[in-house]
Design a protein around this motif. Structure first.
Motif: not given
Length: 345
Positions: A195-219
């Motif tokens: 799912r396109r969802m933050d499993w911890i918060t339940g929030e939908v992942k959009d561009y704003k959310k992805l810019e803070q996403d630890p996995q994306l930044l780690l990669y």
């Protein structure tokens, strides 16, 4: 807690449930496989095979047959034309399900096999096949990374199995696909069958959310070290489902820069020090009343061997009674060893 490496799954797992992180990444216990996750793994395997065959074709343009040796599905040998047929893709979907099903605790039905096929063909056909690896210039299919963080704060020293161990924190993971866009540009593609969802918060992942996403930044940090010859790097994340689990394919492409590497290191340091200094990992909910505990968590649904106490509660009681060091000594899964970088020299 002992922490010698962080991967995207462990980073998120610690934020979700510290006790589950402790059981998984420090003590080495594993949850039973999740059937939906297994189906996603099968779809990933098909995409990896297609990318590997395309890379072979690029590197051997005069060869009549394309040949790869896959770690899971074995030797695959086909003609060039065969690679681009739906029949071959369907055959690889079937092969992936069959091979992963062997020894699995799950029974994979005809409907499950359809899920794998539908997922793969959605990835291949979306946006006029823009993300089809067979239409890309493949640079590296399924690249694994294991990168030490060369910062003073990332040094560690622990006593493991009676020995002093020192080294540098590392980040680990696997990049689904790296493609060449131009002489100075690469694009990394990450397939998301969940799912396109933050499993911890339940929030939908959009561009704003992805810019803070630890996995994306780690990669992104990883590819900045792996592919230093390419100053321009694009991260594309292809989600198969929406927040509610309905099929809603949606790719996101994000360009990050040196300032984001620094931002990631700050996030990583905070996470590393938080895990390292935690001697009393907390469960998601102390009384385990959360539905994610009662319905989903292997460590609450199953008892510690030889007891009638759930695994997470048994280990939690052990921590309170004996402390971290003895709990690690007594409760680490037999044969498990934490990987680490040895100190230079």
């Amino acid at each position: 807690m002992i922490v010698t490496y962080i991967r995207s799954s462990s980073y998120n797992n610690y934020d979700f449930c510290q006790m589950q992180y402790f059981l998984t990444y420090v003590l080495g216990h594993r949850s039973d496989s999740n059937k939906k996750a297994d189906l996603g793994t099968m779809a990933h395997k098909v995409m990896e095979i297609l990318a590997g065959l395309k890379k072979f074709q690029q590197d051997n343009p005069k060869r009549k047959y394309l040949v790869i040796e896959d770690d899971k599905c074995g030797k695959i040998r086909i003609t060039k034309d065969e690679l681009y047929t739906d029949e071959f893709v369907e055959r690889m979907c079937e092969l992936a399900v069959t091979d992963y099903a062997e020894g699995s605790i799950h029974n994979f039905t005809r409907g499950d096999r359809k899920v794998v096929r539908d997922t793969v063909f959605t990835f291949l056909n979306h946006s006029d096949s823009l993300f089809d690896p067979r239409q890309r210039n493949i640079y590296h299919p399924e690249a694994q990374f294991d990168i030490p963080i060369e910062e003073d704060w990332a040094k560690f020293e622990y006593e493991i199995e009676g020995k002093k161990v020192s080294g540098q924190l590392a980040i680990k993971g696997t990049i689904d696909l790296t493609t060449l866009i131009g002489d100075d540009t690469i694009e990394v593609i990450d397939w998301k069958s969940g799912r396109r969802m933050d499993w911890i918060t339940g929030e939908v992942k959009d561009y704003k959310k992805l810019e803070q996403d630890p996995q994306l930044l780690l990669y992104f940090y990883a590819i900045s070290k792996l592919y230093k010859d390419f100053p321009n790097r694009i991260m594309s994340i292809f989600f198969y489902k929406d927040k509610d689990g309905k099929v809603d394919p949606m790719p996101f492409s994000i360009c990050l820069g040196p300032e984001d590497e620094k931002r990631f290191l700050k996030m990583l340091r905070k996470q590393f020090e938080g895990i390292r200094d935690n001697v009393s990992p907390k469960p998601l909910k102390e009384d385990r009343s959360h539905w994610k505990c009662t319905k989903l968590c292997h460590f609450y649904k199953n008892n510690w061997e030889g007891t009638d106490t759930p695994i997470c509660i048994h280990v939690g009681n052990k921590l309170k009674a004996d402390g971290m060091k003895k709990t690690v000594k007594d409760c680490t899964k037999k044969g498990f060893s934490i990987g680490y970088y040895e100190a230079p020299g």
